[in-house]
Write a protein that holds these residues in place. Structure first.
Motif, PDB file in Angstrom:
ATOM      1  N   MET A 133     -11.203  16.072   3.456  1.00 28.16           N
ATOM      2  CA  MET A 133     -11.470  14.762   4.246  1.00 28.16           C
ATOM      3  C   MET A 133     -11.351  13.543   3.463  1.00 28.16           C
ATOM      4  N   LEU A 134     -10.096  12.946   4.032  1.00 33.40           N
ATOM      5  CA  LEU A 134      -9.717  11.866   3.106  1.00 33.40           C
ATOM      6  C   LEU A 134      -9.931  10.500   4.371  1.00 33.40           C
ATOM      7  N   THR A 135     -10.646   9.496   3.713  1.00 27.43           N
ATOM      8  CA  THR A 135     -10.906   8.460   4.306  1.00 27.43           C
ATOM      9  C   THR A 135     -10.270   7.134   3.949  1.00 27.43           C
ATOM     10  N   LEU A 136      -9.812   6.311   5.084  1.00 28.19           N
ATOM     11  CA  LEU A 136      -9.173   5.021   4.545  1.00 28.19           C
ATOM     12  C   LEU A 136     -10.226   4.126   4.984  1.00 28.19           C
ATOM     13  N   GLY A 137     -10.677   3.252   4.037  1.00 26.40           N
ATOM     14  CA  GLY A 137     -11.537   2.321   4.225  1.00 26.40           C
ATOM     15  C   GLY A 137     -10.854   0.823   4.335  1.00 26.40           C
ATOM     16  N   ILE A 138     -11.318  -0.007   5.204  1.00 24.95           N
ATOM     17  CA  ILE A 138     -10.647  -1.343   5.412  1.00 24.95           C
ATOM     18  C   ILE A 138     -11.662  -2.308   5.421  1.00 24.95           C
ATOM     19  N   GLU A 139     -11.497  -3.443   4.684  1.00 23.76           N
ATOM     20  CA  GLU A 139     -12.493  -4.453   4.775  1.00 23.76           C
ATOM     21  C   GLU A 139     -11.891  -5.767   4.733  1.00 23.76           C
ATOM     22  N   THR A 140     -12.041  -6.632   5.690  1.00 18.92           N
ATOM     23  CA  THR A 140     -11.693  -8.013   5.738  1.00 18.92           C
ATOM     24  C   THR A 140     -12.652  -8.750   6.622  1.00 18.92           C
ATOM     25  N   SER A 141     -13.691  -8.764   6.277  1.00 19.41           N
ATOM     26  CA  SER A 141     -14.811  -9.541   6.974  1.00 19.41           C
ATOM     27  C   SER A 141     -15.103 -10.975   6.508  1.00 19.41           C
ATOM     28  N   CYS A 142     -14.530 -11.121   5.488  1.00 18.79           N
ATOM     29  CA  CYS A 142     -14.726 -12.609   4.720  1.00 18.79           C
ATOM     30  C   CYS A 142     -13.628 -12.795   4.057  1.00 18.79           C
TER      31      CYS A 142
ATOM     32  N   THR B  18       0.382   9.616   1.325  1.00 22.60           N
ATOM     33  CA  THR B  18       1.022   8.785   2.374  1.00 22.60           C
ATOM     34  C   THR B  18      -0.179   8.771   3.495  1.00 22.60           C
ATOM     35  N   LEU B  19       0.326   7.850   4.588  1.00 23.82           N
ATOM     36  CA  LEU B  19      -0.720   7.719   5.569  1.00 23.82           C
ATOM     37  C   LEU B  19      -0.907   9.138   6.307  1.00 23.82           C
ATOM     38  N   ASP B  20      -0.006   9.918   6.207  1.00 21.98           N
ATOM     39  CA  ASP B  20      -0.224  11.298   7.014  1.00 21.98           C
ATOM     40  C   ASP B  20      -1.297  12.080   6.425  1.00 21.98           C
ATOM     41  N   ALA B  21      -1.758  11.642   5.172  1.00 22.69           N
ATOM     42  CA  ALA B  21      -2.533  12.474   4.554  1.00 22.69           C
ATOM     43  C   ALA B  21      -3.961  12.018   4.908  1.00 22.69           C
ATOM     44  N   VAL B  22      -4.044  10.733   5.383  1.00 18.09           N
ATOM     45  CA  VAL B  22      -5.353  10.174   5.886  1.00 18.09           C
ATOM     46  C   VAL B  22      -6.057  10.978   7.157  1.00 18.09           C
ATOM     47  N   ASP B  23      -7.460  11.413   7.053  1.00 23.00           N
ATOM     48  CA  ASP B  23      -8.020  12.321   8.005  1.00 23.00           C
ATOM     49  C   ASP B  23      -8.516  11.274   9.052  1.00 23.00           C
ATOM     50  N   GLU B  24      -9.226  10.158   8.467  1.00 16.83           N
ATOM     51  CA  GLU B  24      -9.988   9.167   9.442  1.00 16.83           C
ATOM     52  C   GLU B  24      -9.865   7.711   8.931  1.00 16.83           C
ATOM     53  N   ILE B  25      -9.967   6.910   9.736  1.00 17.17           N
ATOM     54  CA  ILE B  25      -9.585   5.401   9.397  1.00 17.17           C
ATOM     55  C   ILE B  25     -11.117   4.629   9.932  1.00 17.17           C
ATOM     56  N   ALA B  26     -11.700   4.078   8.760  1.00 14.29           N
ATOM     57  CA  ALA B  26     -12.811   3.316   8.881  1.00 14.29           C
ATOM     58  C   ALA B  26     -12.519   1.760   8.409  1.00 14.29           C
TER      59      ALA B  26
ATOM     60  N   VAL C 230      -9.834  -4.920  12.225  1.00 13.65           N
ATOM     61  CA  VAL C 230      -9.655  -4.060  13.420  1.00 13.65           C
ATOM     62  C   VAL C 230      -8.552  -3.769  13.956  1.00 13.65           C
ATOM     63  N   GLN C 231      -7.842  -4.682  14.084  1.00 13.68           N
ATOM     64  CA  GLN C 231      -6.546  -4.714  15.040  1.00 13.68           C
ATOM     65  C   GLN C 231      -5.510  -3.645  14.183  1.00 13.68           C
ATOM     66  N   ALA C 232      -5.428  -3.578  12.835  1.00 15.31           N
ATOM     67  CA  ALA C 232      -4.597  -2.922  11.763  1.00 15.31           C
ATOM     68  C   ALA C 232      -5.130  -1.598  12.025  1.00 15.31           C
ATOM     69  N   ALA C 233      -6.384  -1.340  11.711  1.00 18.07           N
ATOM     70  CA  ALA C 233      -7.114  -0.121  11.782  1.00 18.07           C
ATOM     71  C   ALA C 233      -6.631   0.545  13.219  1.00 18.07           C
ATOM     72  N   LYS C 234      -6.748   0.045  14.346  1.00 20.36           N
ATOM     73  CA  LYS C 234      -6.536   0.558  15.738  1.00 20.36           C
ATOM     74  C   LYS C 234      -5.323   0.950  15.653  1.00 20.36           C
ATOM     75  N   SER C 235      -4.226   0.295  15.388  1.00 21.59           N
ATOM     76  CA  SER C 235      -2.930   0.514  15.423  1.00 21.59           C
ATOM     77  C   SER C 235      -2.466   1.772  14.514  1.00 21.59           C
ATOM     78  N   MET C 236      -3.102   1.813  13.429  1.00 20.47           N
ATOM     79  CA  MET C 236      -2.825   3.104  12.649  1.00 20.47           C
ATOM     80  C   MET C 236      -3.430   4.285  13.495  1.00 20.47           C
ATOM     81  N   ALA C 237      -4.767   4.118  13.878  1.00 21.92           N
ATOM     82  CA  ALA C 237      -5.369   5.297  14.440  1.00 21.92           C
ATOM     83  C   ALA C 237      -4.665   5.652  15.628  1.00 21.92           C
ATOM     84  N   LEU C 238      -4.008   5.008  16.524  1.00 25.75           N
ATOM     85  CA  LEU C 238      -3.280   5.167  17.722  1.00 25.75           C
ATOM     86  C   LEU C 238      -2.163   5.937  17.147  1.00 25.75           C
TER      87      LEU C 238
END
Ligand SMILES: Nc1ncnc2c1ncn2[C@@H]1O[C@H](COP(=O)(O)OP(=O)(O)OP(=O)(O)O)[C@@H](O)[C@H]1O
Ligand SMILES: [Mg+2]
Length: 333
Positions: free
Chosen positions: A1-10, A69-77, A92-100
């Protein structure tokens, strides 16, 4: 399981790739500190705009370092709260776009859960139940972690967060923003006993902190004696730092030692502080407590901690809809 983690809260744009919730393949952090420093704090509008510019380059760099590559990612956090609304929305918007686009599950992560679960990236990692003290720019809160996803708030600050106190005291002393690192560095050559600054202990049996009196004490000192320079500045920094580390560790240990749970995590940006790390280690050892202290890089904001929290959430069946919104004041417990 490969997780992509995105942080832009501050003011950090961060992306990480983490395998099985523990192996960090890449952890890229782009800080905006230089942009905000001249304003003496984070300017929300500038933060959002810089996340827009930085997020995809940072992501490309993370994928390239991980050699996937992004294809190898199993879930987007992605961090969806708490934090600055506009800044959160970029991630959040970037993560949603990639998840879709990639048809992968999306998991909105609480930033504070991310800080707590950064300890899961240590070689020897805590298993619940444990206690977790989040000491950061916006929070100073002790949690009881009964299980992943089950957090109880035991106590918090009544006014300033510890990091906020660092940043405000730095400003009073004429030091750059954010104040944690410069004060920590100057304190190395200072005498922590030079000044006895107050340790506010509201209701000794409760697990609450207060740092505004300490901040005001430093302000009064400067108003009375003038802005300290050289050795005098180092002494004020060391004495202030000692007061913060003393009250944080004392209250944390008082609360934890009453329980049969003997494990405690200390995390968040202020947990990078050298004196706090040292004192927490000493006092936990004296009291028979096992302390989990993530590396300095994992204490400050990063994407790896978000990936780990997302991984653990997904394992217990938690995912977010594509209508996920940012929640700037999302409380963990
Ligand atoms: N070595 C250090 N000593 C003390 N404080 C530090 C140190 N390094 C960083 N800090 C402080 O940590 C804070 C930043 O931590 P972090 O990035 O976790 O905060 P944040 O993400 O802005 O807030 P939060 O996590 O509460 O949303 C700043 O206040 C900074 O001054
Ligand atoms: Mg943080």
């Amino acid at each position: 399981m490969l997780t992509l983690g995105i942080e832009t809260s501050c003011d950090e744009t961060a992306v990480a790739l983490v395998r099985e919730g523990r192996e960090v393949l890449a952890d890229v952090v782009s800080t905006q500190i230089d942009i905000h420093r001249r304003w003496g704090g984070v300017v929300p509008e500038l933060a959002s705009r810089n996340h827009v510019m930085q997020l995809f380059p940072v992501m490309q760099e993370a994928l390239s370092r991980a050699q996937v590559t992004l294809d190898a990612v199993d879930e987007i956090a992605v961090t969806s709260g708490p934090g600055l609304q506009g800044a959160l929305l970029v991630g959040v918007q970037a993560a949603k776009s990639m998840a879709l686009a990639k048809g992968r599950p999306l998991i909105g992560v609480n930033h504070l859960e991310g800080h707590l679960l950064a300890a899961r990236l240590m070689a020897e990692r805590p298993e619940p139940p444990f206690f977790g003290l989040v000491v950061s720019g916006g929070h100073t809160t002790l949690y009881e972690v009964a299980a992943f996803g089950q957090y109880r708030r035991l106590g918090t600050t009544r006014d300033d967060a510890a990091g906020e106190a660092y940043d405000k005291v730095a400003r009073v002393l004429g030091l750059p923003y954010p104040g944690g690192v410069p004060i920590d560095q100057l304190a190395q050559n200072g005498d922590p006993k030079a000044h006895r600054f107050p340790r506010a202990m509201p209701a000794p049996d409760e697990v609450d902190w207060s740092f505004s009196g300490l901040k005001t004490a430093v302000l009064h000192h400067v108003q009375k004696h003038g802005a300290p320079q050289g050795q005098a500045l180092a002494d004020v920094c060391a004495s202030f730092q000692e007061a913060v580390a003393d009250s944080l560790t004392q209250k944390m240990i008082n609360a934890v030692k009453r329980s049969s749970t003997k494990q405690v995590v200390m995390c968040g940006g202020v947990a990078a502080n050298s004196r706090l790390r040292q004192l927490a280690q000493e006092r936990c050892a004296e009291n028979g407590l096992r302390l989990f202290l993530p590396s300095v890089k994992l204490c400050t904001d990063n994407g790896a901690m978000i990936a780990v929290a997302g991984y653990e959430a997904f394992r217990r069946g938690v995912t977010s809809p594509l209508s996920l919104d940012a929640d700037p004041s999302w409380r963990l417990a």
